[in-house]
Design a protein around this motif. Structure first.
Motif, PDB file in Angstrom:
ATOM      1  N   THR A  31       0.831  -1.201   0.000  1.00 18.03           N
ATOM      2  CA  THR A  31       0.000   0.000   0.000  1.00 18.03           C
ATOM      3  C   THR A  31       0.866   1.251   0.000  1.00 18.03           C
ATOM      4  OG1 THR A  31      -1.682  -1.222   1.245  1.00 18.03           O
ATOM      5  CG2 THR A  31      -1.888   1.172   1.203  1.00 18.03           C
ATOM      6  N   LYS A  32       1.938   1.228   0.765  1.00 16.70           N
ATOM      7  CA  LYS A  32       2.862   2.365   0.779  1.00 16.70           C
ATOM      8  C   LYS A  32       3.444   2.614  -0.606  1.00 16.70           C
ATOM      9  CE  LYS A  32       4.530   1.350   5.412  1.00 16.70           C
ATOM     10  NZ  LYS A  32       5.692   1.002   6.210  1.00 16.70           N
ATOM     11  N   VAL A  33       3.864   1.547  -1.271  1.00 15.61           N
ATOM     12  CA  VAL A  33       4.484   1.676  -2.587  1.00 15.61           C
ATOM     13  C   VAL A  33       3.502   2.253  -3.590  1.00 15.61           C
ATOM     14  CG1 VAL A  33       5.456   0.368  -4.520  1.00 15.61           C
ATOM     15  CG2 VAL A  33       6.164  -0.146  -2.186  1.00 15.61           C
ATOM     16  N   VAL A  34       2.267   1.754  -3.574  1.00 17.66           N
ATOM     17  CA  VAL A  34       1.258   2.231  -4.521  1.00 17.66           C
ATOM     18  C   VAL A  34       0.970   3.709  -4.295  1.00 17.66           C
ATOM     19  CG1 VAL A  34      -1.164   2.032  -5.188  1.00 17.66           C
ATOM     20  CG2 VAL A  34       0.220  -0.015  -4.912  1.00 17.66           C
ATOM     21  N   LEU A  66       3.325   4.153 -14.968  1.00 14.08           N
ATOM     22  CA  LEU A  66       4.196   4.005 -13.799  1.00 14.08           C
ATOM     23  C   LEU A  66       3.382   3.618 -12.575  1.00 14.08           C
ATOM     24  CD1 LEU A  66       7.150   4.655 -12.582  1.00 14.08           C
ATOM     25  CD2 LEU A  66       6.001   6.690 -11.766  1.00 14.08           C
ATOM     26  N   CYS A  67       2.281   4.310 -12.361  1.00 11.46           N
ATOM     27  CA  CYS A  67       1.422   4.012 -11.208  1.00 11.46           C
ATOM     28  C   CYS A  67       0.786   2.636 -11.339  1.00 11.46           C
ATOM     29  CB  CYS A  67       0.353   5.080 -11.060  1.00 11.46           C
ATOM     30  SG  CYS A  67       1.041   6.698 -10.697  1.00 11.46           S
ATOM     31  N   ALA A  68       0.326   2.298 -12.548  1.00 14.76           N
ATOM     32  CA  ALA A  68      -0.276   0.981 -12.757  1.00 14.76           C
ATOM     33  C   ALA A  68       0.760  -0.132 -12.569  1.00 14.76           C
ATOM     34  CB  ALA A  68      -0.879   0.902 -14.150  1.00 14.76           C
ATOM     35  N   GLY A  69       1.975   0.101 -13.024  1.00 14.80           N
ATOM     36  CA  GLY A  69       3.028  -0.888 -12.849  1.00 14.80           C
ATOM     37  C   GLY A  69       3.370  -1.110 -11.390  1.00 14.80           C
ATOM     38  N   ALA A  70       3.457  -0.036 -10.631  1.00 15.47           N
ATOM     39  CA  ALA A  70       3.752  -0.172  -9.196  1.00 15.47           C
ATOM     40  C   ALA A  70       2.609  -0.882  -8.486  1.00 15.47           C
ATOM     41  CB  ALA A  70       3.988   1.198  -8.580  1.00 15.47           C
ATOM     42  N   ALA A  71       1.376  -0.560  -8.877  1.00 15.51           N
ATOM     43  CA  ALA A  71       0.224  -1.223  -8.264  1.00 15.51           C
ATOM     44  C   ALA A  71       0.206  -2.709  -8.612  1.00 15.51           C
ATOM     45  CB  ALA A  71      -1.066  -0.549  -8.720  1.00 15.51           C
ATOM     46  N   GLY A  72       0.457  -3.024  -9.869  1.00 14.78           N
ATOM     47  CA  GLY A  72       0.465  -4.423 -10.281  1.00 14.78           C
ATOM     48  C   GLY A  72       1.588  -5.209  -9.626  1.00 14.78           C
ATOM     49  N   GLY A  76       0.985  -8.390  -5.940  1.00  9.03           N
ATOM     50  CA  GLY A  76       1.429  -9.748  -5.680  1.00  9.03           C
ATOM     51  C   GLY A  76       2.208  -9.913  -4.392  1.00  9.03           C
ATOM     52  N   SER A  77       2.438  -8.845  -3.648  1.00  9.38           N
ATOM     53  CA  SER A  77       3.249  -8.906  -2.434  1.00  9.38           C
ATOM     54  C   SER A  77       2.429  -9.080  -1.167  1.00  9.38           C
ATOM     55  CB  SER A  77       4.073  -7.625  -2.307  1.00  9.38           C
ATOM     56  OG  SER A  77       4.904  -7.478  -3.416  1.00  9.38           O
TER      57      SER A  77
END
Length: 97
Positions: A31-34, A66-72, A76-77
């Motif tokens: 959640t922090k990363v997104v 970029l945001c979609a990639g970080a969310a995707g 999975g984490s």
């Protein structure tokens, strides 16, 4: 007089950093990363409205990807150990973006 605005700004940034660190202590790492990666979109919007900054369509697309990639990638984490195949697929999708 000349140094005072910089001192005030540094104190505000220091306070904001400390408070944001405390605030994110209650959420998971993905959640922090997104949310940290998604800061780019509101920053671009505010710069457009307040400063008249213009961005190309490619820059907007890059920000969204970029945001979609970080969310995707972060999706999975999670802590769900039973869904390894879906987690692997989500991570692969995030990396591909």
């Amino acid at each position: 007089q000349g140094l005072l605005p910089y001192l005030q700004l540094s104190l505000l940034v220091f306070g904001a950093t400390g408070l944001s660190t405390q605030a994110v202590a209650y959420v998971t790492y993905p959640t922090k990363v997104v949310f940290k990666s998604a800061k780019l979109i509101p920053t671009m919007a505010v710069a457009t409205v307040w400063q008249g900054q213009r961005y190309t369509k490619m820059e907007y697309l890059a920000a969204v990807l970029l945001c979609a990639g970080a969310a995707g990638y972060s999706y999975g984490s999670g802590n769900n150990k039973n869904n390894n195949q879906a987690s692997s697929a989500a991570a692969t999708f995030g990396i591909a973006l």
